[in-house]
Design an enzyme around this catalytic site. Sequence first.
Site, short mmCIF file in Angstrom:
data_model
loop_
_atom_site.label_atom_id
_atom_site.label_comp_id
_atom_site.label_asym_id
_atom_site.label_seq_id
_atom_site.Cartn_x
_atom_site.Cartn_y
_atom_site.Cartn_z
N CYS A 119 -10.91 4.80 4.63
CA CYS A 119 -9.68 4.80 5.57
C CYS A 119 -9.72 6.11 6.08
O CYS A 119 -8.95 6.29 7.03
CB CYS A 119 -8.74 4.26 4.92
SG CYS A 119 -8.57 5.09 3.25
N GLU A 142 -10.86 1.45 14.57
CA GLU A 142 -11.30 1.94 13.49
C GLU A 142 -12.67 1.37 13.41
O GLU A 142 -13.18 0.25 13.66
CB GLU A 142 -10.49 1.47 12.19
CG GLU A 142 -10.94 2.06 10.88
CD GLU A 142 -10.37 1.37 9.77
OE1 GLU A 142 -9.60 0.22 9.93
OE2 GLU A 142 -9.95 2.31 8.75
N LYS A 163 -5.02 -8.45 -7.60
CA LYS A 163 -6.08 -9.28 -6.76
C LYS A 163 -6.94 -8.48 -6.00
O LYS A 163 -6.72 -7.71 -5.02
CB LYS A 163 -5.65 -10.26 -5.74
CG LYS A 163 -6.43 -11.32 -5.19
CD LYS A 163 -6.30 -11.49 -3.81
CE LYS A 163 -7.00 -10.61 -2.75
NZ LYS A 163 -8.39 -10.56 -2.76
N GLU A 167 -1.26 0.97 2.20
CA GLU A 167 -2.15 1.76 2.58
C GLU A 167 -3.09 1.11 3.44
O GLU A 167 -4.17 0.37 3.02
CB GLU A 167 -2.90 2.34 1.38
CG GLU A 167 -2.22 3.04 0.12
CD GLU A 167 -1.61 4.66 0.72
OE1 GLU A 167 -2.09 4.89 1.69
OE2 GLU A 167 -0.76 4.98 -0.02
P1 NAP Z 1 -8.70 -6.64 4.35
O1 NAP Z 1 -9.75 -7.68 4.90
O2 NAP Z 1 -7.24 -6.27 4.80
O3 NAP Z 1 -8.73 -7.01 2.75
C1 NAP Z 1 -8.02 -6.07 1.71
C2 NAP Z 1 -7.38 -6.93 0.80
O4 NAP Z 1 -6.55 -7.82 1.18
C3 NAP Z 1 -8.66 -7.82 0.13
O5 NAP Z 1 -8.62 -8.05 -1.23
C4 NAP Z 1 -8.76 -9.25 0.71
O6 NAP Z 1 -9.20 -10.17 -0.12
C5 NAP Z 1 -7.12 -9.30 0.95
N1 NAP Z 1 -6.81 -10.13 1.90
C6 NAP Z 1 -7.29 -10.70 2.99
N2 NAP Z 1 -6.36 -11.63 3.62
C7 NAP Z 1 -5.27 -11.82 2.85
C8 NAP Z 1 -4.34 -12.61 2.70
N3 NAP Z 1 -3.99 -13.57 3.58
N4 NAP Z 1 -3.39 -12.68 1.45
C9 NAP Z 1 -3.50 -11.87 0.54
N5 NAP Z 1 -4.74 -11.11 0.65
C10 NAP Z 1 -5.41 -11.06 1.57
O7 NAP Z 1 -9.36 -5.19 4.41
P2 NAP Z 1 -10.85 -4.81 4.13
O8 NAP Z 1 -11.56 -4.88 5.40
O9 NAP Z 1 -11.51 -5.42 2.91
O10 NAP Z 1 -10.72 -3.29 3.85
C11 NAP Z 1 -10.80 -2.39 4.71
C12 NAP Z 1 -9.52 -1.78 5.11
O11 NAP Z 1 -8.79 -1.39 4.27
C13 NAP Z 1 -9.67 -0.87 6.25
O12 NAP Z 1 -8.98 -0.79 7.36
C14 NAP Z 1 -9.39 0.63 5.65
O13 NAP Z 1 -9.05 1.51 6.36
C15 NAP Z 1 -8.48 0.05 4.62
N6 NAP Z 1 -8.32 0.99 3.69
C16 NAP Z 1 -7.40 1.82 3.27
C17 NAP Z 1 -6.93 2.47 2.43
C18 NAP Z 1 -6.07 3.62 2.38
O14 NAP Z 1 -5.74 4.07 1.32
N7 NAP Z 1 -5.18 3.73 3.37
C19 NAP Z 1 -7.98 2.68 1.50
C20 NAP Z 1 -9.30 2.00 1.51
C21 NAP Z 1 -9.19 1.20 2.51
P3 NAP Z 1 -10.52 -10.83 0.42
O15 NAP Z 1 -11.54 -9.86 -0.03
O16 NAP Z 1 -10.76 -12.10 -0.24
O17 NAP Z 1 -10.61 -10.97 1.70
#
Ligand code: NAP
Length: 488
Positions: A286, A387, A176, A252
């Site tokens: 990240c 962050e 997804k 991650e």
């Molecule tokens: P996010 O809101 O957590 O979204 C990430 C993924 O999770 C998206 O596909 C999102 O779908 C999904 N999601 C959200 N709520 C969910 C739920 N209740 N059930 C299942 N899936 C759900 O994070 P983001 O803001 O898009 O991404 C940025 C974050 O990712 C930052 O904190 C960054 O540091 C972190 N990141 C970490 C790494 C690493 O390797 N450590 C790499 C890249 C990014 P939707 O898009 O539909 O909301």
Amino acid sequence: MDTYSTATLYINGKWVEADRGASFEVTDPSSGQVIGVAADAGTAETERAIAAASDAFPNWRAQNAYTRAAALLRMHELMLERSEDLALLMSLEQGKPLRAARNEIRYAADFLIWFAEEAKRIYGSTIPSSRTNQRLTVLRQPIGVVAGITPWNYPVSMITRKVAPAIAAGCSIVVKPAEQTPLCARAVFDIFDEADLPPGVVNLITTSRPSEVGDAFLRSRAIRKLTFTGSTAVGKMLASRASESMKRVSLELGGHAPFIVFDDADVEHAAKGAALAKYLNTGQACISPNRIYVQRGSIGRFVNVLTDRARRLRPGSGVDESSTIGPLIDMTAVTKMEQQVADAVGKGAQVAIGGERLREDGLDGGNFFAPTVLTGVSPAMSIYNEETFGPIAPVIAFDTEDEVVAMANDTEYGLASYVYTKDLARAVRVSEALRFGIVGINDINPTAAAAPFGGLGESGVGREGGAQGIDEYLDVKLVAHVLGDAVD
Ligand code: NAP
């Protein structure tokens, strides 16, 4: 690729629409224009994808490593062939400049070839037994059906970083992607489709209802592993619920990377590196430097170079070859930048450059924020603790090595960290003392498909890439075998 086709679900080897043709719009973050649509799947479609992956698993796990590697090598070849089209689509949908998009495609393809090779190295072991008639053998076997959830900031490589090890290990997977970047996901799955995998081995579910799809993953007993990249808050929620059915999880999550520059470093070089790493992907990474600690004697020189580099960046649409920094993903992110700057300035920080939303020169329709440098940042400010995920470089002065290591480690996060020094002993001491999963010494790019990527603490659990990356998709089984009936 027709970006207006709503058949963006890939289930059991076929492209299909969501039930009742449900769809959602995809926009260009640099203009707010609609650039396509994607299928809006819910519970029923997700359950069908899980069923397809479950049916495909026994046959896929039975294939030998060379067959699985061959499929990955074909994907690698196709991804490189399509790299220019993929990069253009990524720049349009996610916003990063073309040059960065091309780099991401290469990085994404690296995971395909790396895990094609690792498929052939899923070694077991034998253990000498204390009983002469006993043999102890350790097997590593595919864990089963995997659910993968990916973010928008690296919309292609975050998919291959999960799918490649899963299928190399002999697992099947349902992915997804983020709702901001379903078109990139579809383009990647087009490649998987052409690589002639058996139906059901890889499946794609696009949606604007992430919790509905997430709930279906969590409820399913067939899914044995959940691999997630995204925010710490969502990761924690998923991990706690995954425990109900004892799914293995790898996470991650967010980061809060310290970037430490000692007086003994090449300060100009460090400042150029800080600018490259901080403004890469408009700070939406990240591993982006989030707290820049500079030893007091070098702060003036460092800030001059960093500010100069920020000034030279050309904001604009990613697809315009002359742009060197793209938009933020949405207006929520712009508002967060405004709040962090206002909070910091209110508590005594100075804006060396930037500090506001960009609206001039046709940027008004997009989510642009000026490349920013803040000086005089202190622990009382929200930018010091949260962050940022945007193009703001907060600079903090420090005096001693012990002090800066303590400040750098004073966070719940533990993903990437950076150190600039020419003193070898200091480099060793500080890299050993930093509580982070990744330390770059005079290196702003401490990542590679061949190296383990992952964090400590609230930055997650598990590793992606490297020799470790495939372990996340394998169960360890002990076979203890007594020869004959004798008991000794
Ligand atoms: P996010 O809101 O957590 O979204 C990430 C993924 O999770 C998206 O596909 C999102 O779908 C999904 N999601 C959200 N709520 C969910 C739920 N209740 N059930 C299942 N899936 C759900 O994070 P983001 O803001 O898009 O991404 C940025 C974050 O990712 C930052 O904190 C960054 O540091 C972190 N990141 C970490 C790494 C690493 O390797 N450590 C790499 C890249 C990014 P939707 O898009 O539909 O909301």
